[in-house]
Design a protein around this motif. Structure first.
Motif, short mmCIF file in Angstrom:
data_model
loop_
_atom_site.label_atom_id
_atom_site.label_comp_id
_atom_site.label_asym_id
_atom_site.label_seq_id
_atom_site.Cartn_x
_atom_site.Cartn_y
_atom_site.Cartn_z
N LYS A 277 6.82 -3.91 -1.32
CA LYS A 277 5.97 -2.97 -2.06
C LYS A 277 6.38 -1.53 -1.77
O LYS A 277 6.47 -0.70 -2.67
N HIS B 30 2.92 -3.56 -8.02
CA HIS B 30 2.88 -4.53 -6.91
C HIS B 30 1.44 -4.78 -6.50
O HIS B 30 0.51 -4.18 -7.06
N THR C 55 7.82 -5.92 -7.43
CA THR C 55 8.05 -6.97 -6.43
C THR C 55 7.95 -8.31 -7.15
O THR C 55 7.48 -8.40 -8.28
#
Length: 410
Positions: free
Chosen positions: A255, A276, A302
């Motif tokens: 992240k 994220h 992510t």
């Protein structure tokens, strides 16, 4: 085959025509007739194969046909359970697109936002509910949702449910469903716990398997750049100087990394946003909307946040950092080249990531071409070294197997 050959009703054919869809993908071609026969279904398919339409279209048809013949009590007739907010929103968008002429009512519910609008819609009446496990259980416990009328249940991305720790919640939901129902179960992979779950909730299921996780779409052009770790941000800026890259989904492993890459791109004058798990739902949805509308050129994500992101005509996926799980590479690059479209997947590989690249080569059974001509080329980890190392590893495994078989015969 065309959608006209799948015995679909006119309202759905009309909606598909409006969307510009004429030919079903393999999973749609196989699944739609089976679901219309009211069979339970076990679908082994990753995102990007068209699986949302594979269950949304027949669900709409079954419910529309019942709507014209039944005058019984109203209630939620179909439940789609999915792991992430983004995927839930996109599935509901599919029901909107394919069901626009059916008159059926659908709703998406998820956590991270106020429940007021969701409960108000539930009280007005819903035929199809798309939900994430946490918010669904919460509203069930509050008495806003009753599952007694469910006739169709879809468990989507079952393996991701397991990865994200939702299996216990899923089992709680299943315990509240009517025993007599049609169940559709989709998973990209089938680890033992997911196989056990499928066996407990499916009755004599038809099985459909499309694009195993080890394969990458032939329409995706792949390439790898060897680069020192501290030059990756410069290389990303260099690659994005190409204006042919209209949209790019960039992957990082963390992240913090996603935030840093997005910040660096914006500082370089490239419109970018990060998505994220630490972002609020509103921020995530806003970033996704901006990306889809091309207000934002680059979305940095992510893996968990990106699972289920479905952006039409996404031209490029860029692995800023290679994943340490090779199957994740296949999922990542599957964001582009969807439903037969072409796409480009570029990967940056530093010295520490050499083993990850070797594992990816082994999984997809081919070597990714190397881009030699770029200003940050890292010559000390040439392609030949990786290929040779990978070949040596394979030879060692073959030798080991021969030795074992020889011993077992003796």
């Amino acid at each position: 085959m065309t959608f006209n050959q799948l015995n679909l009703i006119e309202p759905i054919l009309k909606a598909l025509e409006k969307e510009g869809y004429t030919q079903p993908t393999p999973i749609q071609e196989q699944s739609i007739p089976l679901i219309l026969q009211r069979r339970d279904l076990l679908g082994c398919a990753q995102t990007g194969t068209g699986k949302t339409a594979a269950f949304a279209i027949p669900i709409l048809q079954l419910l529309k046909n019942e709507q014209t013949t039944e005058r019984g009590p109203k209630g939620i007739k179909a439940l789609v359970l999915t792991p992430t907010r983004e995927l839930a929103i996109q599935i509901e968008e599919s029901f909107t697109a394919y069901g626009r002429f059916t008159g059926l009512r659908h709703l998406v519910i998820f956590g991270g936002v106020s429940q007021h609008a969701q409960t108000a819609a539930l009280q007005r009446g819903v035929d199809i509910l798309v939900a994430t496990p946490g918010r669904l259980l919460d509203l069930m416990n509050q008495g806003f949702i009753n599952l007694n009328s469910i006739k169709l249940f879809v468990l989507d991305e079952a393996d991701r449910m397991l990865d994200m720790g939702f299996v216990h919640d899923v089992k709680k939901v299943i315990a509240k469903l009517p025993v007599k129902r049609q169940t559709l179960f989709f998973s990209a992979t089938m680890p033992p716990e997911i196989t056990d779950l499928a066996n407990t909730i499916l009755v004599n299921p038809a099985k459909v398997e499309v694009t195993p996780v080890s394969s990458t779409a032939e329409t995706i052009k792949q390439a790898v750049y060897f680069v020192e770790k501290n030059n990756k941000r410069k290389l990303l800026n260099h690659v994005l100087e190409d204006r042919k890259i209209e949209t790019a989904l960039v992957f990082t492993r963390t992240k913090h990394g996603a935030d840093r890459v997005a910040k660096d791109l914006n500082n370089a004058g490239i419109q970018a946003e990060a998505i994220h798990g630490n972002k609020s739902q509103n921020a995530r949805q806003r970033a996704l909307t901006n990306f889809k509308s091309r207000t934002t050129r680059v979305l940095v994500a992510t893996d968990i946040a990106a699972r289920g992101i479905d952006v039409e005509e996404l031209t490029h996926v860029i692995n800023f950092e290679l994943p340490n799980v090779p199957e994740t590479y296949v999922h990542r690059i599957g964001r582009t080249g969807r439903a037969g479209a072409s796409g480009i997947a570029l990967s940056f590989c530093d010295a520490e990531e050499k083993p990850y690249l070797r594992d990816i080569h082994k999984l997809i059974s081919k070597n990714i071409p190397v881009v030699e001509d770029h200003p940050y080329h890292f010559t000390s980890i040439g392609h030949a070294e990786i290929v040779a190392s990978s070949a040596e590893k394979n030879r060692a495994e073959v030798k080991k197997k021969k030795k074992w078989f020889g011993r077992s015969r003796g």
